[in-house]
Scaffold this motif. Structure first.
Motif, short mmCIF file in Angstrom:
data_model
loop_
_atom_site.label_atom_id
_atom_site.label_comp_id
_atom_site.label_asym_id
_atom_site.label_seq_id
_atom_site.Cartn_x
_atom_site.Cartn_y
_atom_site.Cartn_z
N ASP A 163 69.37 55.41 23.10
CA ASP A 163 68.51 56.01 24.30
C ASP A 163 67.24 56.85 23.22
O ASP A 163 66.22 57.05 23.89
N VAL A 164 67.59 57.29 22.31
CA VAL A 164 66.96 57.92 21.28
C VAL A 164 65.61 56.89 20.69
O VAL A 164 64.35 57.44 20.96
N GLU A 165 66.21 55.82 20.36
CA GLU A 165 65.21 55.06 20.01
C GLU A 165 64.16 54.42 20.97
O GLU A 165 62.94 54.45 20.83
N ARG A 166 64.85 54.28 22.30
CA ARG A 166 63.80 53.95 23.48
C ARG A 166 62.78 55.11 23.72
O ARG A 166 61.58 54.68 24.09
N PHE A 167 63.30 56.13 23.66
CA PHE A 167 62.53 57.46 23.94
C PHE A 167 61.36 57.70 22.97
O PHE A 167 60.17 57.77 23.25
N LEU A 168 61.57 57.62 21.71
CA LEU A 168 60.82 57.63 20.66
C LEU A 168 59.61 56.50 20.65
O LEU A 168 58.47 56.75 20.68
N LEU A 180 72.63 62.64 21.51
CA LEU A 180 72.33 61.52 22.57
C LEU A 180 72.59 60.29 21.78
O LEU A 180 72.60 60.28 20.61
N PRO A 181 72.92 59.39 22.73
CA PRO A 181 73.08 57.72 21.99
C PRO A 181 71.88 57.36 21.58
O PRO A 181 70.78 57.63 21.65
N GLN A 182 72.10 56.68 20.11
CA GLN A 182 71.08 56.07 19.24
C GLN A 182 70.01 55.36 20.06
O GLN A 182 68.82 55.42 19.94
#
Length: 99
Positions: free
Chosen positions: A68-73, A64-66
């Motif tokens: 999006d991953v940062e937002r999710f985490l 996944l795009p970084q």
């Protein structure tokens, strides 16, 4: 943000208590603030000591795009923290409304 508000509220209540003798409402609110502060610290330590996800999850997140991953985490971390301290913050809010 919420912690800052309650800290300021606690400081205000403390200032009022030095001007007059504290009553049962003051003790009740102060105890609820103390319970919330302890819960906040306990939950923060719990979230910091969580184990890392297994390798399969990390591999899926790499696809996944970084951003999006940062937002999710970040979102997941905040939700877990709020869920952990929910009973104490609810009791504090109830105490404030009652008094």
């Amino acid at each position: 943000m919420l912690r800052i508000i309650f800290t300021l509220f606690f400081m205000t209540v403390t200032q009022w208590s030095t001007a007059k003798t504290p009553d049962s409402n003051h003790h009740y609110i102060t105890s609820k603030i103390a319970m919330y502060t302890q819960a906040f610290e306990r939950c923060k330590k719990t979230t910091e000591s969580r184990s890392f996800p297994n390798d399969a999850i990390i591999e899926k997140l790499k696809d996944l795009p970084q951003r999006d991953v940062e937002r999710f985490l970040m979102s997941k971390s905040i939700l877990v923290l709020h869920e952990c301290e929910k009973p104490e913050i609810t009791e504090l809010a109830y105490a404030i409304v009652i008094i």
